[in-house]
Design a protein around this motif. Structure first.
Motif, short mmCIF file in Angstrom:
data_model
loop_
_atom_site.label_atom_id
_atom_site.label_comp_id
_atom_site.label_asym_id
_atom_site.label_seq_id
_atom_site.Cartn_x
_atom_site.Cartn_y
_atom_site.Cartn_z
N HIS A 57 53.46 46.72 41.30
CA HIS A 57 53.68 45.31 41.10
C HIS A 57 52.97 44.39 41.96
O HIS A 57 52.96 43.27 41.84
CB HIS A 57 55.15 45.19 41.99
N ILE A 58 52.01 44.79 42.76
CA ILE A 58 51.01 43.89 43.39
C ILE A 58 50.03 43.39 42.53
O ILE A 58 49.58 43.98 41.48
CB ILE A 58 50.42 44.53 44.74
N LYS A 59 49.26 42.10 42.44
CA LYS A 59 48.44 41.70 41.95
C LYS A 59 47.22 41.95 42.52
O LYS A 59 46.94 41.33 43.59
CB LYS A 59 48.70 40.05 41.79
N ASN A 60 46.34 42.67 41.70
CA ASN A 60 45.10 43.24 42.18
C ASN A 60 43.79 42.39 41.68
O ASN A 60 44.08 41.84 40.54
CB ASN A 60 44.74 44.71 41.80
N ARG A 61 42.68 42.38 42.10
CA ARG A 61 41.63 41.90 41.56
C ARG A 61 40.51 42.93 41.65
O ARG A 61 40.51 43.57 42.36
CB ARG A 61 41.14 40.65 42.70
N ASN A 62 39.49 42.58 40.71
CA ASN A 62 38.38 43.69 40.22
C ASN A 62 37.37 43.13 41.13
O ASN A 62 36.88 42.01 41.25
CB ASN A 62 38.19 43.45 38.71
N GLY A 63 36.95 44.34 41.73
CA GLY A 63 35.79 44.14 42.44
C GLY A 63 34.71 45.20 42.50
O GLY A 63 35.10 46.24 41.55
N ILE A 64 33.76 45.34 43.20
CA ILE A 64 32.62 46.41 43.10
C ILE A 64 32.36 46.97 44.26
O ILE A 64 31.82 46.25 45.30
CB ILE A 64 31.29 45.89 42.42
N LEU A 65 32.64 48.50 44.55
CA LEU A 65 32.33 48.88 45.90
C LEU A 65 31.48 50.22 45.54
O LEU A 65 31.72 51.09 44.79
CB LEU A 65 33.72 49.37 46.51
N ASN A 66 30.12 49.97 46.19
CA ASN A 66 29.22 51.08 46.22
C ASN A 66 28.87 51.49 44.47
O ASN A 66 28.95 52.40 43.99
CB ASN A 66 29.84 52.50 46.67
#
Length: 351
Positions: A57-66
């Protein structure tokens, strides 16, 4: 006996009664909250159920990790998901069903304790720092893991847990079945091959028509000094499948004039409209040719059935391969003429 005291007025007595009633109601509400504060989330199973609910249910964002894609969120979003919804009059609930374990999370203090416990387990999410680079115009921002893993509502966190593996297993099994079916395509029955052909041709035609209309609309609007794209991120490989369909359209003013190009394209539009209007016969033949081309696509006239041809040619191979009896027949006849009383058949055939 305060009513006998002449210094006490009636409004003061009413205010004192109302204050006592409010205090009693507040105490009752606090008692109910404390009764719900059972700590059911403190077990390992309880933390997993809470994490599943948050992940869904949480609103996520897209990112880049390693150099890998990841989903991250801000801490205050997590606490808002854990707490019960405060609805205005006539407003509908966004989350229809909440697990029972969340009933023990009654206030923001308890929600922060849950978030801290999930972070300390290092199984669900980790604290990161979001790198804000103005030169980076990509929607995925770079995130870096922080050394101090402490909970803070203003901080950012990356999911290292994919949630319930049930749907992941279902997806993997489905992919395996699809791969096996594709590998067995030469032995598919004819109706399945025909259905796949119709689906493929339909998708091809729809995609071609959509891209053509999309490009023509862009050129037509571009003539007037604006950019108009339907699904502008459709072919952006850096985005996920869902993000490729967002936004639905883009409408912006052109920063550079490019007057000569716009005049040339507008002249092309005018010429095409003039040709379609003054040469109806040629235009009708053009439309007829396109319809015939689509009909040939659906009927399969433009592509031969290679698998069926191989299957047919396989049956013809046995007609060309000589059998053992056919090889020995001339030898048997010549031997019988020289020795009529002796059997000249090979042992295998003689048996």
């Amino acid at each position: 006996l305060s009513f006998l005291d002449p210094t006490v007025t009636m409004p003061e007595i009413e205010e004192t009664t109302e204050t006592a009633a409010e205090t009693a109601e507040l105490a009752k509400a606090n008692a109910e909250l404390e009764a719900k504060r059972t700590g059911a989330w403190k077990t390992e199973e309880g933390l997993k159920k809470v994490a599943e609910f948050i992940r869904e249910h949480i609103k996520n964002r897209n990112g880049i990790l390693n150099e890998n894609r990841c989903d991250y969120f801000k801490g205050d979003r997590l606490t808002r998901v854990l707490l019960p919804e405060v609805l205005a009059e006539g407003e509908k609930k966004k989350i229809k069903k909440r697990p029972k374990v969340l009933e023990s999370i009654v206030d923001a203090k308890e929600a922060n304790l849950v978030a801290q416990a999930l972070l300390q387990s290092q199984e669900f999410y980790i604290k990161v720092h979001v790198v804000k680079d103005p030169a980076n115009k990509q929607p995925q921002k770079e995130v870096r893991m922080m050394k101090q893993q402490t909970w803070d509502e203003a901080g950012y966190y990356v999911w290292v847990w994919d949630g319930n593996p049930f749907w992941t297993n279902v997806f993997q099994i489905t992919m395996l079945v699809v791969f096996v079916l594709v590998a067995c395509f030469p032995i598919w029955p004819d109706f399945m091959k025909l259905g796949l052909w119709y689906i493929s041709v339909t998708l091809l035609v729809v995609m071609f028509v959509f891209l053509t209309i999309r490009f023509l609309l862009f050129l037509f609007v571009w003539i007037f000094g604006f950019e108009f794209w339907i699904l502008p991120n459709l072919f952006d490989e850096s985005l996920t499948v869902v993000e490729s369909f967002k936004p639905v359209f883009m409408f912006e003013r052109i920063k550079t004039t490019q007057l000569w190009w716009r005049l040339a394209i507008s002249g092309g539009f005018i010429w095409f409209m003039y040709w379609a209007y003054t040469q109806p016969t040629e235009f009708d033949e053009f439309i007829k040719g396109q319809k015939e081309f689509v009909d040939d696509l659906y009927e399969g006239n433009l592509l031969s059935d290679v698998s069926q041809q191989h299957k047919t040619d396989l049956d013809k191979i046995f007609d060309k391969v000589p059998f053992c009896y056919n090889i020995h027949t001339p030898l048997i006849k010549s031997c019988t003429k020289r020795n009529p009383r002796k059997s000249c058949l090979p042992p295998l055939i003689n048996r």
